[in-house]
Scaffold this active site. Structure first.
Site, PDB file in Angstrom:
ATOM      1  N   CYS A 167      56.269  15.149  82.843  1.00  0.00           N
ATOM      2  CA  CYS A 167      56.973  14.449  81.716  1.00  0.00           C
ATOM      3  C   CYS A 167      58.632  14.049  82.113  1.00  0.00           C
ATOM      4  CB  CYS A 167      56.866  15.575  80.602  1.00  0.00           C
ATOM      5  SG  CYS A 167      57.635  14.725  79.009  1.00  0.00           S
ATOM      6  N   ASP A 227      49.124   7.020  75.875  1.00  0.00           N
ATOM      7  CA  ASP A 227      50.232   7.647  75.734  1.00  0.00           C
ATOM      8  C   ASP A 227      51.197   6.863  74.898  1.00  0.00           C
ATOM      9  OD1 ASP A 227      53.187   8.768  76.245  1.00  0.00           O
ATOM     10  OD2 ASP A 227      52.555   9.245  78.009  1.00  0.00           O
ATOM     11  N   HIS A 262      49.667  11.445  76.184  1.00  0.00           N
ATOM     12  CA  HIS A 262      50.918  12.209  77.153  1.00  0.00           C
ATOM     13  C   HIS A 262      50.445  13.581  77.394  1.00  0.00           C
ATOM     14  CE1 HIS A 262      54.798  12.474  78.688  1.00  0.00           C
ATOM     15  NE2 HIS A 262      55.230  13.472  77.929  1.00  0.00           N
TER      16      HIS A 262
END
Length: 295
Positions: A167, A227, A262
């Site tokens: 991330c 995502d 994600h």
């Protein structure tokens, strides 16, 4: 000293420890954690908290390395760059997984000067009060210092260095692959769902798309097709920039998991997708071996 294996109950409750030096337990913002959370024990490892000297004073970190390496030489070095939740239990566990593969894994706390995200319950608070105030230049310098520590005090192999991040740390992985000088020995990076484009300012003057053509080590990017924060269009834009770049850029690859969103590797969160996470980990191991890092 090696850290003892946490009980399943402690892991799920996230109640081990009351805060971070680099922290124990899971960040407050992600509790309660998923029953799918993976626990990697420290048996056969030297694992625990460390202090990393930097240009502006020591910062905390966590490291894990095989306890016995007779006749095997120095272990390769892998920098593990945390998400917005800091060096909480998931990142510590990733370090232990890397160490089980025969490498020295080090996760520096790259937020410590700006604040303690472990006690913040709200994502927006974490971003607004801490993450948004962390300069990229500070992060690059701290990662250089972490490599120096791993070589001098951690006993790592100066010629075999890699970086992986998740991330927020995925974006940093791309940037460090462009920043890292040849003297650092960086041979490869693996970026998990790191943002590729975005706004720029004094603290973040460049995004990965801006440095894609001038990498000093090849990067494997792992992304989710669903995502919502990283559109597939930006991933494809990054592919084109890599293809038009230098030798390391051209050797870089991006793999998209069509059905994942994600944080698909984050086994402690609802976003976890076991099959894609396992495939991504296998790709990481193969990437590090192919680029002369993993034993």
């Amino acid at each position: 000293m090696p850290r003892s294996r946490l009980s399943r109950r402690e892991m799920l409750a996230g109640t081990v420890g009351t805060g971070f030096a680099v922290g124990t337990g899971f960040a407050l913002a992600v509790r309660p954690i998923s029953a799918a959370t993976i626990t990697t024990g420290a048996d056969g490892l030297d694992a625990g908290d460390i202090q990393i000297p930097t240009a502006t004073g020591p910062i905390p970190g966590y490291r894990a390395v095989p306890a016995k390496r007779k006749g095997k030489g120095k272990p390769p070095i892998v920098l593990v760059v945390h998400e917005i939740f800091g060096v909480h239990e998931h990142i510590r566990d990733v370090c232990r997984r890397v160490a089980k593969l025969g490498m020295l894994a080090v996760a520096p706390d790259l937020f410590v000067r700006q604040g303690d995200v472990s006690k913040m319950a709200d994502f927006k608070e974490i971003s607004g009060k801490v993450v948004s105030k962390v300069p990229d230049a500070q992060v690059m310098s701290d990662l250089d210092a972490t490599v120096a520590w791993a070589k001098a005090s951690g006993g790592g192999d100066a010629a075999r260095v890699a970086i992986t991040g998740f991330c927020w740390g995925g974006r940093i992985t791309w940037l460090y692959a462009a920043h890292s000088a040849a003297s650092v020995g960086l041979k490869a990076g693996v970026a998990w769902y790191g943002r590729l484009v975005g706004d720029k300012d004094a603290l973040r003057p460049r995004q990965p798309i801006d440095v894609a053509g001038a990498l000093n080590a090849p990067v494997l990017g792992l992304y989710g097709g669903q995502d919502q924060g990283i559109p597939v269009a930006s991933v494809e834009e990054m592919r084109k920039a890599l293809a038009a770049g230098d030798a390391a850029a051209k050797r870089s690859e991006i793999h998209v998991y069509p059905d994942s969103g994600h944080a698909f590797f984050a086994d402690y969160r609802p976003s976890y997708r076991p099959a894609d996470a396992a495939d991504g980990w296998s790709r990481l191991v193969a990437w590090l071996k192919a680029n002369g890092v993993a034993p």
